[in-house]
Write an enzyme that holds these catalytic residues in place. Structure first.
Site, short mmCIF file in Angstrom:
data_model
loop_
_atom_site.label_atom_id
_atom_site.label_comp_id
_atom_site.label_asym_id
_atom_site.label_seq_id
_atom_site.Cartn_x
_atom_site.Cartn_y
_atom_site.Cartn_z
N SER A 52 54.03 98.49 47.68
CA SER A 52 53.47 99.27 46.37
C SER A 52 53.84 98.29 45.02
O SER A 52 53.77 98.30 44.22
CB SER A 52 53.70 100.95 45.61
OG SER A 52 52.52 101.10 47.25
N LYS A 55 51.72 96.61 42.74
CA LYS A 55 50.38 97.47 42.55
C LYS A 55 50.90 97.11 40.94
O LYS A 55 49.89 96.75 40.31
CB LYS A 55 50.94 98.22 42.69
CG LYS A 55 50.33 98.56 44.03
CD LYS A 55 50.30 100.64 44.35
CE LYS A 55 49.10 101.28 45.05
NZ LYS A 55 50.39 101.40 46.34
N SER A 112 51.33 105.93 43.22
CA SER A 112 50.95 104.72 43.86
C SER A 112 49.54 105.32 44.25
O SER A 112 49.70 104.52 45.61
CB SER A 112 51.61 104.78 44.39
OG SER A 112 52.16 103.89 44.84
N LYS A 217 58.32 100.56 38.91
CA LYS A 217 57.44 100.82 40.72
C LYS A 217 58.22 101.11 41.51
O LYS A 217 59.25 100.02 42.03
CB LYS A 217 56.39 99.84 40.32
CG LYS A 217 55.11 100.56 41.60
CD LYS A 217 54.40 101.22 41.11
CE LYS A 217 53.28 101.96 42.33
NZ LYS A 217 54.63 102.82 43.33
#
Length: 381
Positions: A52, A55, A112, A217
């Site tokens: 993730s 992202k 997320s 993140k």
């Protein structure tokens, strides 16, 4: 002309040298923003599954769309069946919803949400596949040399890869290019329509530790392990890091905290030359004045390992004499700061003022003086 090197300063530190940071992460990259110093690099150019954390590229492209007017924060985007059916981390949008861009940003950053990423990808490019191609192309333009995107979410794919360095550089671009939106990365929770009340907390483990963390993140898949792109600020100094491939959430949290503490405690920033201060005065050839002040546009800062028993050398390097005419701001040399065990920090030396070319009489006088010096040299005087 000959190259002229002037040693300006040597700093001697009197204790034990800085300890290198040892990490169990598969790859790692730690960066000091103010000085542009890479503090640690462990296989940081190796493309690995980013999960993730990729992202961040979806968010970057969404921020660009806001910046160039393609979208506004209060615009709404439709939710496709594909987006609704996405597995993994979710914002829990449904086909009847019309989430705003602002909600989708928070749904991606805080929750997320894979579903939110697909909504954004389809809203900007029509299909997620087309958006992934745009991500790769835009990433190359941003200097992400080891990144290839096959989706908007970081969903496992054999060809979806980023390096730790690319993740860190992308974080830097988000911080510097979009300060008006970056604050969302520090949000610890976000609730979307109270649909799943328990689904509201940011997984970033360092945001609540009181160590200055403000982003960015996390990521996790079975293939990628546990990773984090993080950033923290203490006393006005920012550190960015990316770690991948850790075995558990606990290991990720502990490693991230260790990195922040190490980066701020083991290094101190010293201003060696304030912005605009004269570094050295250099001789001028055939100008209206015999010397010119060389300075720096933004000053010169350096990270010094705390307690390092090494010499920090600062040297001004330029060609001499410098021929006129010279315009204020012309780059005429460089200031090189050498810290043993680190890359040299190089700052351009620029002209502090204009120096026009001398008139005919001045040029003749300069030529005569130069000839006189050559004659004296030849005679051994």
């Amino acid at each position: 002309m000959r190259a002229f090197l002037l040693r300006l300063l040597a700093l001697t530190m009197l204790a034990a040298p800085v300890q290198a940071f040892e990490t169990n992460a598969r790859t790692a990259w730690i960066y000091d923003v103010a000085t542009g110093t890479v503090l640690m690099d462990k296989d940081a150019d190796q493309p690995v599954p980013p999960a993730s954390m990729s992202k961040l590229m979806t968010i970057y492209m969404l921020f660009e769309a806001l910046e160039n007017g393609r979208l506004r924060l209060d615009d709404t985007l439709p939710v496709s069946t594909k987006a609704w059916q996405m597995g993994g981390s979710k914002m829990f949008v449904e086909p009847r919803d019309n989430p705003t861009v602002e909600q989708l940003i928070k749904g991606i950053i805080v929750l997320s949400g894979n579903d939110a990423c697909v909504v954004v990808a389809e809203g900007l490019a029509g299909t997620e596949e087309a958006f992934a191609r745009q991500m790769t192309e835009r990433g190359r333009a941003l200097g992400l040399k080891n990144s290839t995107f096959r989706n908007s979410t970081g969903w496992p794919d054999a060809e979806h890869r980023m390096s730790a360095e690319d993740l860190g550089l992308l974080a830097l671009r988000l911080i510097e290019d979009f300060p008006q939106y970056y604050g969302d990365f520090a949000l610890t929770e976000f609730r979307y329509m109270d649909r799943v009340p328990s689904n509201r907390f940011n997984r970033n483990p360092i945001l609540k530790l009181g160590i200055g963390a403000d982003g960015l993140k996390t990521g996790h898949t079975q293939e990628a392990g546990y990773g984090l792109v993080g950033s923290a600020v203490q006393d006005g100094r920012r550190v960015i890091f990316a770690i991948t491939g850790l075995p558990s959430e606990t290991a990720r949290a502990e490693e991230a905290e260790r990195i922040v503490n190490w980066a701020f405690r083991q290094f101190t920033m010293k201003q060696l030359v304030p912005a605009g201060e004269t570094v050295v005065e250099a001789p001028v050839w055939l100008g209206t004045q015999p010397r010119i002040a060389l300075t720096t546009a933004a000053g010169a800062n350096v990270l010094i390992p705390a307690g390092a028993e090494d010499d920090v050398k600062v040297e001004a390097i330029y060609e001499t004499p410098i021929p006129a005419p010279i315009a204020k701001g012309d780059r005429l040399g460089q200031l090189v700061v050498t810290v043993p065990g680190a890359r040299d920090a190089i700052t351009p030396l620029i002209a502090a003022q204009d120096v026009p070319e001398a008139g005919f009489a001045g040029r003749m006088k300069g030529a005569v003086m130069q000839l006189g010096k050559k004659a004296m040299t030849a005679a051994g005087l």
